[in-house]
Write an enzyme that holds these catalytic residues in place. Structure first.
Site, mmCIF file in Angstrom:
data_model
loop_
_atom_site.group_PDB
_atom_site.id
_atom_site.type_symbol
_atom_site.label_atom_id
_atom_site.label_comp_id
_atom_site.label_asym_id
_atom_site.label_seq_id
_atom_site.Cartn_x
_atom_site.Cartn_y
_atom_site.Cartn_z
ATOM 1 N N HIS A 145 0.655 -1.443 0.041
ATOM 2 C CA HIS A 145 -0.062 0.018 0.357
ATOM 3 C C HIS A 145 0.869 1.436 -0.250
ATOM 4 C CE1 HIS A 145 -4.151 -1.871 0.623
ATOM 5 N NE2 HIS A 145 -3.099 -3.019 1.140
ATOM 6 N N ASP A 357 3.078 9.736 -1.038
ATOM 7 C CA ASP A 357 2.022 8.368 -0.499
ATOM 8 C C ASP A 357 1.771 7.753 -0.937
ATOM 9 O OD1 ASP A 357 -0.160 8.405 1.017
ATOM 10 O OD2 ASP A 357 -0.798 9.567 1.106
HETATM 11 P P1 ADP Z 1 -3.401 6.422 4.864
HETATM 12 O O1 ADP Z 1 -3.559 5.005 5.226
HETATM 13 O O2 ADP Z 1 -1.924 6.662 4.762
HETATM 14 O O3 ADP Z 1 -3.848 7.481 6.447
HETATM 15 P P2 ADP Z 1 -4.935 7.259 3.156
HETATM 16 O O4 ADP Z 1 -5.381 9.056 2.808
HETATM 17 O O5 ADP Z 1 -5.063 6.462 2.007
HETATM 18 O O6 ADP Z 1 -4.418 7.632 4.163
HETATM 19 O O7 ADP Z 1 -6.342 6.511 4.063
HETATM 20 C C1 ADP Z 1 -6.896 7.316 4.892
HETATM 21 C C2 ADP Z 1 -7.763 6.938 5.680
HETATM 22 O O8 ADP Z 1 -8.157 7.613 7.078
HETATM 23 C C3 ADP Z 1 -9.328 7.363 4.942
HETATM 24 O O9 ADP Z 1 -9.965 6.595 4.342
HETATM 25 C C4 ADP Z 1 -9.640 8.752 5.521
HETATM 26 O O10 ADP Z 1 -11.306 7.958 5.282
HETATM 27 C C5 ADP Z 1 -9.932 7.768 6.528
HETATM 28 N N1 ADP Z 1 -9.667 8.609 8.185
HETATM 29 C C6 ADP Z 1 -9.457 10.354 7.386
HETATM 30 N N2 ADP Z 1 -9.578 11.021 7.923
HETATM 31 C C7 ADP Z 1 -10.607 9.682 9.489
HETATM 32 C C8 ADP Z 1 -10.947 11.083 10.740
HETATM 33 N N3 ADP Z 1 -10.632 12.494 11.272
HETATM 34 N N4 ADP Z 1 -12.048 10.166 11.122
HETATM 35 C C9 ADP Z 1 -11.753 9.160 10.712
HETATM 36 N N5 ADP Z 1 -12.172 8.273 9.296
HETATM 37 C C10 ADP Z 1 -10.397 9.057 9.120
#
Ligand code: ADP
Length: 449
Positions: A145, A357
């Site tokens: 990922h 990322d």
């Molecule tokens: P990473 O996997 O590095 O954290 P991504 O952008 O690929 O980055 O995924 C982040 C995930 O976390 C997304 O699916 C998003 O919806 C979820 N997410 C981000 N912010 C929040 C939040 N404040 N509360 C709940 N879920 C969140």
């Protein structure tokens, strides 16, 4: 009494709907050390979720050295090109090997002959090798990922050859982008003798005496339909309306990031500060809502990063705030899904600027939830998502504070027609290549569908 809940992050968001649809068994560390009654709780949750759950028990020491240590103090920074943040402690490597072997043992005890074993992410690079040691002959696939680094960075890893050799024990290796796949192939060519591959296709093959290894790029995605449907709900629409009403005549610029140095939070805040300085008509006309999701709080670098981010937020607010206008609304917490969707919907601009990322699902979620089709996506060219979304978004180099500030201003003044046509393009591309497309593509290459 246990309450079983999914953890956060892109991996779970992406894979949960797939397992719910197709069924299967999810094996993972349950996130706790005591396990009295946990097996039954996982079984009950599995019935509710539509797929089975099995825990791999780890001790606190193992989690320290394997998860926080090798995975998150070595592989995570290295794979994001941040080699200076790596702590190459040899003790971590030994525990990483042991824990990968533990996972393989649990898998071996729970698979049937025809099951496909699909291993996810950098924590489990050695599982296929351990499965072969256990004489498990099922087909195996692996999906990374995160990004895979270029050769000159990967070479810093003291265990580089062992890691590559173990990765080559999978039957199919999946990366997020062609760049990551090519980086991997270059590392193999340089470190492992006598390997031939055909890199012209999206999925190339490495012929080995004993078997064939396929290596491809499979950009991960989201359940577009579900996000769009949920964002259209009355409750979300109402909440989004309320958020906009709370800052009348202002555009909401939204940032949603896990607290992580790969997300470029200080650089983003510096760019926002620069934008307020250079384009003074932004003052009192935009509000940056920055949601930071707590993550890996036990690692010192993450604590320092939090202090740096919070310092910048207070500096910007101290310097620019006016009566009834605070430039940065900062939230350090998890948001309930409906609340997150309302923020996505209310935001006129999304500012997604990671330094590097694997994919970045927030960028895709923002577009899927933008059912009013009037938002602008500002996206880092170093996010895997940029390959697919370059057409409709404003691409920026997150290290370039001036150009990022310029993109913020360009988004701010963008007219409705251009916003709509860009957002339409973004949405149709994500709709066409959603999480179900991704899983079918991977499993077709794995020859299990
Ligand atoms: P990473 O996997 O590095 O954290 P991504 O952008 O690929 O980055 O995924 C982040 C995930 O976390 C997304 O699916 C998003 O919806 C979820 N997410 C981000 N912010 C929040 C939040 N404040 N509360 C709940 N879920 C969140």
């Amino acid at each position: 009494m246990w309450q079983v809940e999914a953890s956060g992050g892109g991996l779970v968001t992406a894979l949960e709907p797939v397992l719910r649809q197709k069924g299967g068994l999810w094996i993972g560390w349950p996130g706790v050390y005591e396990d009295g009654g946990l097996e039954q709780a996982l079984a009950a949750k599995g019935v509710e979720a539509g797929y089975a759950l099995k825990g791999v028990n780890l001790t606190e020491e193992e989690v320290g050295d394997y998860y926080y240590g090798f995975s998150n103090e070595i592989l995570w920074p290295l794979f994001h090109d941040l080699q200076n943040l790596c702590n190459f402690d040899p003790a971590y490597w030994n525990v990483y090997k042991e824990v990968n072997a533990k996972f393989a043992q649990v898998i071996a005890r729970n698979v049937s002959r025809l099951d496909y074993i699909w291993v996810q992410d950098y924590h489990l690079l050695l599982v296929a090798k351990e499965l072969r040691n256990l004489k498990v002959r099922n087909k195996t696939g692996f999906f990374l990922h995160t990004p895979f680094p270029p050769l000159d960075i990967f070479l810093k890893l003291p265990w580089r050859r062992q890691v590559l050799q173990a990765m080559m024990e999978y039957d199919l290796l999946g990366f997020q982008t062609a760049r990551d796949r090519n980086n991997f192939l270059q590392c193999v060519e340089s470190l492992i003798k006598g390997v031939q591959h055909d890199a012209r296709r999206q999925v190339s093959t490495i012929a080995r005496p004993e078997r064939e290894l396929k290596v491809g790029s499979f950009p991960i995605s989201i359940d577009f339909g579900q996000f769009a449907r949920d964002a259209s709900q009355e409750l979300v629409a109402q909440r989004a309306w309320d958020l906009c009403q709370a800052v009348p005549d202002r555009q909401i610029i939204l940032g949603v990031d896990r607290l992580d140095y790969s997300k470029g939070l200080p650089q983003k805040l510096q760019a926002f500060r620069y934008a307020l300085e250079q384009y003074t008509d932004l003052q009192e006309k935009v509000t940056l809502v920055q949601v930071v999701v707590p993550s890996r709080e036990d690692i010192p670098e993450y604590q320092e990063l939090r202090e740096e981010v919070e310092g910048l937020v207070s500096e910007i607010n101290g310097r620019f705030s006016r009566w009834a206008w605070v430039p940065v609304h900062y939230m350090y917490r998890n948001l309930p899904r409906m609340e997150l969707l309302a923020y996505y919907r209310a935001a006129a601009i999304a500012l997604v600027t990671p330094l590097k990322d694997g994919m970045n699902l927030v960028a895709k979620e923002y577009c899927a939830a933008n059912v009013d089709r009037n938002g602008v996506l500002i996206l880092s060219e170093f996010a895997g998502a940029a390959v697919q979304l370059r057409g409709g978004s404003l691409l920026v180099n997150p290290y370039d504070v001036e150009s990022t500030a310029q993109a913020i201003y360009q988004a701010f003044i963008m007219n409705t027609n251009e916003r709509r046509s860009r957002m339409k393009r973004l949405r149709s591309s994500i709709r066409a290549r959603d999480i179900y497309w991704w899983v079918d593509f991977f499993l077709r290459e794995a020859r299990v569908t």
